[in-house]
Design a protein around this motif. Structure first.
Motif, PDB file in Angstrom:
ATOM      1  N   TYR A 167     -55.758  16.444 -47.803  1.00 23.66           N
ATOM      2  CA  TYR A 167     -55.157  15.137 -48.347  1.00 23.66           C
ATOM      3  C   TYR A 167     -55.720  13.861 -47.552  1.00 23.66           C
ATOM      4  O   TYR A 167     -55.599  12.900 -48.144  1.00 23.66           O
ATOM      5  CB  TYR A 167     -53.772  15.359 -48.327  1.00 23.66           C
ATOM      6  N   HIS A 168     -55.195  14.117 -46.199  1.00 25.61           N
ATOM      7  CA  HIS A 168     -55.592  12.846 -45.436  1.00 25.61           C
ATOM      8  C   HIS A 168     -57.108  12.305 -45.408  1.00 25.61           C
ATOM      9  O   HIS A 168     -57.239  11.110 -45.710  1.00 25.61           O
ATOM     10  CB  HIS A 168     -55.419  13.229 -43.992  1.00 25.61           C
ATOM     11  N   SER A 169     -57.808  13.234 -45.435  1.00 24.07           N
ATOM     12  CA  SER A 169     -59.350  12.848 -45.801  1.00 24.07           C
ATOM     13  C   SER A 169     -59.613  12.267 -47.144  1.00 24.07           C
ATOM     14  O   SER A 169     -60.268  11.213 -47.167  1.00 24.07           O
ATOM     15  CB  SER A 169     -60.138  14.277 -45.812  1.00 24.07           C
ATOM     16  N   ASN A 170     -59.048  12.606 -48.081  1.00 23.06           N
ATOM     17  CA  ASN A 170     -59.260  11.916 -49.446  1.00 23.06           C
ATOM     18  C   ASN A 170     -58.547  10.548 -49.345  1.00 23.06           C
ATOM     19  O   ASN A 170     -58.901   9.610 -49.969  1.00 23.06           O
ATOM     20  CB  ASN A 170     -58.156  12.527 -50.664  1.00 23.06           C
ATOM     21  N   ILE A 171     -57.196  10.182 -48.590  1.00 27.88           N
ATOM     22  CA  ILE A 171     -56.556   9.303 -48.566  1.00 27.88           C
ATOM     23  C   ILE A 171     -57.492   8.215 -47.815  1.00 27.88           C
ATOM     24  O   ILE A 171     -57.685   7.068 -47.916  1.00 27.88           O
ATOM     25  CB  ILE A 171     -55.352   9.358 -47.743  1.00 27.88           C
ATOM     26  N   HIS A 172     -58.200   8.586 -46.571  1.00 21.60           N
ATOM     27  CA  HIS A 172     -58.948   7.882 -45.796  1.00 21.60           C
ATOM     28  C   HIS A 172     -60.111   7.334 -46.472  1.00 21.60           C
ATOM     29  O   HIS A 172     -60.405   6.158 -46.461  1.00 21.60           O
ATOM     30  CB  HIS A 172     -59.105   8.794 -44.568  1.00 21.60           C
ATOM     31  N   ALA A 178     -61.479   0.730 -50.692  1.00 21.89           N
ATOM     32  CA  ALA A 178     -60.639  -0.195 -50.619  1.00 21.89           C
ATOM     33  C   ALA A 178     -61.151  -1.364 -49.973  1.00 21.89           C
ATOM     34  O   ALA A 178     -60.983  -2.510 -50.050  1.00 21.89           O
ATOM     35  CB  ALA A 178     -59.217   0.153 -50.739  1.00 21.89           C
ATOM     36  N   MET A 179     -61.439  -1.044 -48.604  1.00 18.46           N
ATOM     37  CA  MET A 179     -61.793  -2.021 -47.709  1.00 18.46           C
ATOM     38  C   MET A 179     -63.067  -2.744 -48.019  1.00 18.46           C
ATOM     39  O   MET A 179     -63.165  -3.961 -47.994  1.00 18.46           O
ATOM     40  CB  MET A 179     -61.986  -1.395 -46.206  1.00 18.46           C
ATOM     41  N   GLY A 180     -63.938  -1.853 -48.472  1.00 21.07           N
ATOM     42  CA  GLY A 180     -65.344  -2.376 -48.879  1.00 21.07           C
ATOM     43  C   GLY A 180     -65.096  -3.134 -50.215  1.00 21.07           C
ATOM     44  O   GLY A 180     -65.873  -4.142 -50.486  1.00 21.07           O
ATOM     45  N   ASP A 181     -64.075  -2.961 -50.788  1.00 17.22           N
ATOM     46  CA  ASP A 181     -64.131  -3.758 -52.096  1.00 17.22           C
ATOM     47  C   ASP A 181     -63.214  -5.168 -51.803  1.00 17.22           C
ATOM     48  O   ASP A 181     -62.929  -5.930 -52.705  1.00 17.22           O
ATOM     49  CB  ASP A 181     -63.386  -3.129 -53.169  1.00 17.22           C
ATOM     50  N   GLY A 182     -62.682  -5.272 -50.552  1.00 17.97           N
ATOM     51  CA  GLY A 182     -61.802  -6.390 -50.334  1.00 17.97           C
ATOM     52  C   GLY A 182     -60.298  -6.543 -50.483  1.00 17.97           C
ATOM     53  O   GLY A 182     -59.897  -7.425 -50.748  1.00 17.97           O
ATOM     54  N   LEU A 183     -60.067  -5.055 -51.050  1.00 22.90           N
ATOM     55  CA  LEU A 183     -58.640  -5.064 -51.594  1.00 22.90           C
ATOM     56  C   LEU A 183     -57.473  -4.849 -50.327  1.00 22.90           C
ATOM     57  O   LEU A 183     -56.492  -5.378 -50.579  1.00 22.90           O
ATOM     58  CB  LEU A 183     -58.379  -3.644 -52.237  1.00 22.90           C
ATOM     59  N   VAL A 184     -57.952  -4.591 -49.237  1.00 21.76           N
ATOM     60  CA  VAL A 184     -57.096  -4.336 -47.997  1.00 21.76           C
ATOM     61  C   VAL A 184     -57.898  -4.776 -46.755  1.00 21.76           C
ATOM     62  O   VAL A 184     -59.271  -4.509 -46.699  1.00 21.76           O
ATOM     63  CB  VAL A 184     -56.609  -3.065 -47.845  1.00 21.76           C
ATOM     64  N   GLY A 185     -57.393  -5.372 -45.698  1.00 21.38           N
ATOM     65  CA  GLY A 185     -58.022  -5.675 -44.640  1.00 21.38           C
ATOM     66  C   GLY A 185     -58.380  -4.667 -43.348  1.00 21.38           C
ATOM     67  O   GLY A 185     -59.073  -4.902 -42.573  1.00 21.38           O
ATOM     68  N   LYS A 186     -57.466  -3.441 -43.683  1.00 23.56           N
ATOM     69  CA  LYS A 186     -57.741  -2.445 -42.779  1.00 23.56           C
ATOM     70  C   LYS A 186     -57.462  -1.137 -43.697  1.00 23.56           C
ATOM     71  O   LYS A 186     -56.684  -1.160 -44.347  1.00 23.56           O
ATOM     72  CB  LYS A 186     -56.721  -2.810 -41.467  1.00 23.56           C
ATOM     73  N   ASN A 187     -57.657   0.045 -42.739  1.00 21.08           N
ATOM     74  CA  ASN A 187     -57.715   1.308 -43.149  1.00 21.08           C
ATOM     75  C   ASN A 187     -56.346   1.713 -42.508  1.00 21.08           C
ATOM     76  O   ASN A 187     -56.374   2.344 -41.254  1.00 21.08           O
ATOM     77  CB  ASN A 187     -58.525   2.146 -43.089  1.00 21.08           C
ATOM     78  N   ALA A 188     -55.196   2.192 -43.454  1.00 18.55           N
ATOM     79  CA  ALA A 188     -53.997   2.560 -42.896  1.00 18.55           C
ATOM     80  C   ALA A 188     -54.058   3.905 -42.256  1.00 18.55           C
ATOM     81  O   ALA A 188     -53.143   4.278 -41.411  1.00 18.55           O
ATOM     82  CB  ALA A 188     -52.928   2.334 -43.902  1.00 18.55           C
TER      83      ALA A 188
END
Length: 448
Positions: A167-172, A178-188
């Motif tokens: 599950y974690h691997s999918n989320i990561h 999302a980071m690559g698309d500029g939607l978030v600034g960091k990977n939680a």
């Protein structure tokens, strides 16, 4: 808002929306953008995609009220906000990532992603209502803990650590996109990988392996047991064996084809065959020993006779496969696992999973002085670390036994055995010779 992505088809851009039927089964809805695939059209196509994600509901139905009430400028503005500020719900973004991955991985892998996201990740975070920008590491840690502990009051059992890691691997991976698309600034999910218990596989001792092989003789499990215990083949590799991959002149065979099964929610379980192994290292060539060679040649003649006897009733879909029954139907991987369990119970053998025959093979190899590097090649592991992590404890046990024997000999010398009674025949010696002959033979074969 719906998850979706752009897809090229027939020289044009299409918006593929992640929708679901009213029974909960998901499906991709293709909506044409009417824009040809050419330079300068991708950005307009992305704007069209954002529009469609708002104009359609989760069932793929056009929301006419939105079309009438919302002006194009307001609609475009709302889509831009969602696309560039990360205000999309994290749960919805996971569905978007899922639709994006469908075209990048094989059906078996994608079915695993769907099981994780649709049945576990999405429901949990949908209820929380967190957006992408609101998601923090603590939310993920709480989720992983929830999955490990479970929710007995609502009939939800606890999960193994390895399952939660999936599950974690999918989320990561989704947050990386999302980071690559500029939607978030960091990977939680960065550095939040949940801990797992160290895996120690079960394995059969030599005498147990021999008894298992003996009892499986003449059953449909015989081929699986032989290739599992001696060669350490995976289920998918055994079922995928084809006659064309065997060189009976040179006594070699190659693992080059696999058969697996998968099931999507609301669908039947299906077989998936591919001309590739689990990884590059799994594409390996192994020696064909006389015992297996003779048995396979006999099977080949038997299949010819079955084709003659059953005529048009013989299933010719799987011609070329080795592991088929008398009417030509392929023995499925799931059959091996389920029947193996019943076979062990029926014959009073110690319970192990079928995959543990692979670990048993590694144990037998180690007992015969085969190095870890050679075992890596034999089993088709992608890197040495995998082999070492899985079987280091076996290697250590063998080393400790050797050390104890040497220390004992060095300190105490050869200990005298019991004095035989000349008036009694040595009955135990004969029995030991018989047992040794039965047990040692496979060990010598393993060392070849």
């Amino acid at each position: 808002m719906l998850a979706g992505h752009l897809q090229e088809k027939g020289g044009k851009y299409y918006a593929v929306l992640n929708c679901k039927h009213h029974d909960g089964k998901r499906f991709p809805k293709w909506v044409p953008t009417d824009l040809p695939v050419k330079k300068g059209n991708k950005r307009p196509a992305e704007k069209k995609l954002d529009e469609f994600r708002v104009l359609y509901n989760e069932y793929g139905e056009l929301i006419s009220e939105i079309e009438e009430i919302v002006s194009p400028s307001i609609l475009e503005q709302s889509c831009t906000v969602v696309s560039h500020t990360g205000d999309m719900l994290f749960a919805d973004y996971m569905l978007y990532w899922l639709s994006y991955k469908e075209t990048e991985v094989d059906p078996v892998t994608f079915a695993g992603y769907c099981e994780s996201v649709e049945n576990h990740i999405y429901p949990y975070f949908k209820e929380l209502g967190l957006t992408l920008s609101q998601l923090e590491p603590k939310h993920l840690r709480e989720y992983y803990r929830f999955e490990r502990i479970g929710d007995p009051e609502h009939g939800k059992g606890s999960k193994k650590g390895t399952t939660v890691v999936h599950y974690h691997s999918n989320i990561h991976n989704a947050l990386e996109v999302a980071m690559g698309d500029g939607l978030v600034g960091k990977n939680a999910a960065h550095k939040q990988r949940p801990k797992t218990d160290k895996f120690v596989g079960s394995f059969y001792l030599p005498e147990e392996a021999m008894e298992c092989i003996r009892l499986a003789g003449g059953t449909w499990l015989e081929l699986a047991v032989l290739f599992g215990l001696f060669y350490g083949l995976r289920r998918s590799e055994i079922v995928g064996l084809k006659w064309q991959n065997f060189d009976f002149d040179r006594n070699l065979f190659t693992i080059a084809h696999t058969v697996t099964t998968f099931q999507r929610k609301g669908q039947k379980r299906v077989c998936y065959a591919k001309d590739k192994a689990k990884n590059k290292s799994s594409m390996r060539t192994l020696p064909l020993i006389p015992l297996f060679r003779d048995k396979l040649l006999a099977m080949k003649e038997q299949q010819k006779e079955h084709r003659r006897l059953f005529g048009n009733s013989y299933n010719r879909k799987y011609l070329g496969y080795i592991y088929v029954n008398e009417i030509g139907e392929l023995i499925k991987p799931d059959y091996i696992s389920s029947t193996f369990k019943k076979f062990l119970e029926k014959n009073g053998l110690r319970h192990i999973r079928f995959h543990d025959t692979r670990h048993s093979c590694a144990s037998l190899l180690l007992r015969n002085g085969v190095s870890m590097k050679e075992i890596q090649a034999w089993l088709g592991h992608s890197d040495y670390g995998t082999t070492a992590n899985l079987y280091a404890h076996l290697d250590m046990e063998e080393s400790m036994l050797v050390s104890a024997e040497r220390l004992s000999t060095g300190l105490f010398g050869a200990l005298p055995g019991p004095t035989p009674d000349p008036g009694k025949p040595n009955q135990s010696a004969g029995k030991k010779d018989e047992d040794t002959k039965e047990i040692v033979t496979p060990l010598r074969l393993v060392a070849i």
